[in-house]
Design an enzyme around this catalytic site. Structure first.
Site, PDB file in Angstrom:
ATOM      1  N   GLU A 231     -18.455  13.433 -87.368  1.00 48.52           N
ATOM      2  CA  GLU A 231     -17.167  13.918 -86.844  1.00 48.52           C
ATOM      3  C   GLU A 231     -17.020  15.332 -87.373  1.00 48.52           C
ATOM      4  O   GLU A 231     -16.768  15.541 -88.560  1.00 48.52           O
ATOM      5  CB  GLU A 231     -16.031  12.996 -87.312  1.00 48.52           C
ATOM      6  CG  GLU A 231     -14.776  13.114 -86.462  1.00 48.52           C
ATOM      7  CD  GLU A 231     -13.849  14.206 -86.929  1.00 48.52           C
ATOM      8  OE1 GLU A 231     -13.932  15.316 -86.356  1.00 48.52           O
ATOM      9  OE2 GLU A 231     -13.068  13.985 -87.854  1.00 48.52           O
ATOM     10  N   CYS A 265      -9.207  18.933 -87.846  1.00 45.77           N
ATOM     11  CA  CYS A 265     -10.142  19.146 -86.754  1.00 45.77           C
ATOM     12  C   CYS A 265      -9.497  18.837 -85.413  1.00 45.77           C
ATOM     13  O   CYS A 265      -9.861  19.417 -84.389  1.00 45.77           O
ATOM     14  CB  CYS A 265     -11.392  18.296 -86.958  1.00 45.77           C
ATOM     15  SG  CYS A 265     -11.040  16.549 -87.204  1.00 45.77           S
TER      16      CYS A 265
END
Length: 457
Positions: A231, A265
């Site tokens: 990720e 993010c």
């Protein structure tokens, strides 16, 4: 020695002794043995411990949130929310885990056939500092529910959080060595991680972090044919079409960009607005941004705390300055806040476009880049003009139109008239340079299992 620093004032918080090679070896051996034993525990018994984990998280919430805020500067209310979200996730898997992990019969004439989801062993997790508890728990909860063990290498600046998480798992009733934290000197981290990935006692690896770190971990896992989940970064688009409720979209845009002081993010970073409503959106958005209180993250009236480290603040300043030099227009903020701590003004740049750092790169802090699109087609083109593909948010008066537009833009998640967020009931993960694999929901529970076929004649 590893030293943690309070980013709100630059003061030292604590020091920790790094593990010696012998201590690391002992921890890995203990964790691998614990994982093997845990994998033999019936699913129902494993899930029962998750219910106790949720209670333990809530009981420890004040202390955990205080450590998170002290170590990385998250506003205290958001830190508390991180703990609660982790508890909710534990409850979700306690309730749904048995159903997700159940054998799946397959109808084949003349045989008994089924698919089983079985534990794989000890999973190495390389985790970032920006959500010190939630990032770990959203991986660890389903991984433990699946019957695996967890070896955690957390960011050094949240070492206190990492050790506190390990203690919470033990207090909840998980076996003593099933969740272990590695404390490694920064200079030794790359070699240590590569060596661990190659170790036969490590079954798989997951990383949440930078593209550079992800490339190293993914390559190391590939060399030994081990499962990896990455990720990585994101530069999510927040698309506002001309038929949207502009007041609602602008208010949501402030939350979408400046949650966690912009250090996420999955924060929206590029705000792509149709020209017909651009002026109104920008005006409302800037008013909202200028109303954000910046300061001591332990003050509940504060919305934006410090950046986690001073080097991150310097990097953000370079991105802003380079974007301005390339033609962007500064309409709010734009600089570090004078005084102690690593604070940066909530910043809005307009007139951004491909070729500018604020548009092309991931900006990890309180900086928003606004771009104006000629029409919806141009908005889709701008939204897709990124190497990243994590989340996408589209605002429109016609939700079906929003879905149709979303299908033209590659991302791991698409939200229409809502801010992108992770939720245990739906998978979370990226595409393109935002990584691969999924966390949460059924996909996250099965990621680190052996999907095994049984065929009995």
């Amino acid at each position: 020695m590893i030293t943690t620093i309070n980013p709100a004032n630059g003061n030292m918080l604590a020091t920790y002794g790094a593990m010696t090679p012998a201590e690391l070896e002992q921890v890995v051996g203990q964790a691998a043995a614990a994982a093997a034993e845990w994998g033999a525990v019936p699913v129902a018994a494993r899930l029962d411990v998750l219910t106790r984990l949720a209670a333990e998280l809530r009981g420890s919430a004040d202390d955990l949130a205080a450590v998170v805020t002290a170590e990385m500067g998250k506003p205290i209310g958001e830190a508390e929310g991180e703990i609660e979200k982790s508890a909710v996730t534990a409850e979700y898997y306690a309730a749904k885990g048995a159903e997700i992990l159940a054998d799946e019969p397959v109808a084949i004439d003349g045989v008994r056939a089924w698919v089983s989801y079985e534990p794989i062993g000890l999973v190495l997790a390389v985790m970032p500092w920006n959500f010190p508890v939630w990032q770990v728990l959203r991986f660890a909860v389903p991984t433990l529910a699946a019957g695996n063990g967890v070896l955690l290498k957390h960011s050094l600046n949240v070492t206190g959080s990492a050790l506190a998480i390990e203690a919470v798992f033990r207090a909840a009733g998980f076996p003593e060595h099933l969740v272990r934290t590695l404390v490694v000197e920064e200079a030794d981290v790359p070699e240590t991680i590569e060596r661990l990935i190659a170790d036969d006692r490590i079954a798989a690896v997951t990383l949440t972090g930078s593209n550079r770190a992800g490339a190293a971990v993914g390559a190391a896992a590939g060399r030994v044919s081990k499962k990896s989940v990455l990720e990585l970064g994101g530069s999510d688009a927040f698309v506002v079409l001309a038929d949207a409720n502009i007041e609602a979209a602008a208010a949501a845009a402030v939350r979408a960009r400046f949650t966690n002081s912009g250090q996420s993010c999955v924060c929206a970073k590029r705000f792509i607005v149709e020209a017909a409503v651009a002026d109104e959106f920008i005006e409302r958005f800037v008013v909202g941004v200028k109303g954000l209180a910046v300061g001591d993250p332990t003050d509940r009236s504060v919305a934006v705390g410090p950046l986690a480290r001073d080097d991150l603040r310097a990097a953000l300043q370079r991105q802003v300055d380079a974007s301005l030099a390339a033609g962007a227009v500064l309409v709010a903020g734009g600089a570090s806040v004078d005084g102690p701590g690593y604070f940066f003004e909530p910043t809005v740049l307009t007139g951004t476009a491909p070729g500018m750092p604020a548009f092309d790169e991931e900006t990890f802090g309180p900086v928003a880049a606004v771009a104006v699109a000629r029409d919806a087609d141009h908005a889709a083109e701008l939204a897709g003009a990124t190497p990243y593909g994590l989340g996408l948010s589209i605002w429109t008066g016609d939700p079906d139109r929003g879905v149709r537009l979303a299908r033209r833009i590659t991302s791991g998640a698409a939200f229409v008239n809502a801010v992108v967020a992770s939720d245990p009931r739906v998978p979370f993960g990226g595409t393109k340079r935002s990584g691969y694999g999924r966390e949460l929901a059924a996909a996250g529970l099965r990621e680190f299992t052996n999907t095994r076929t049984y065929w009995v004649a």
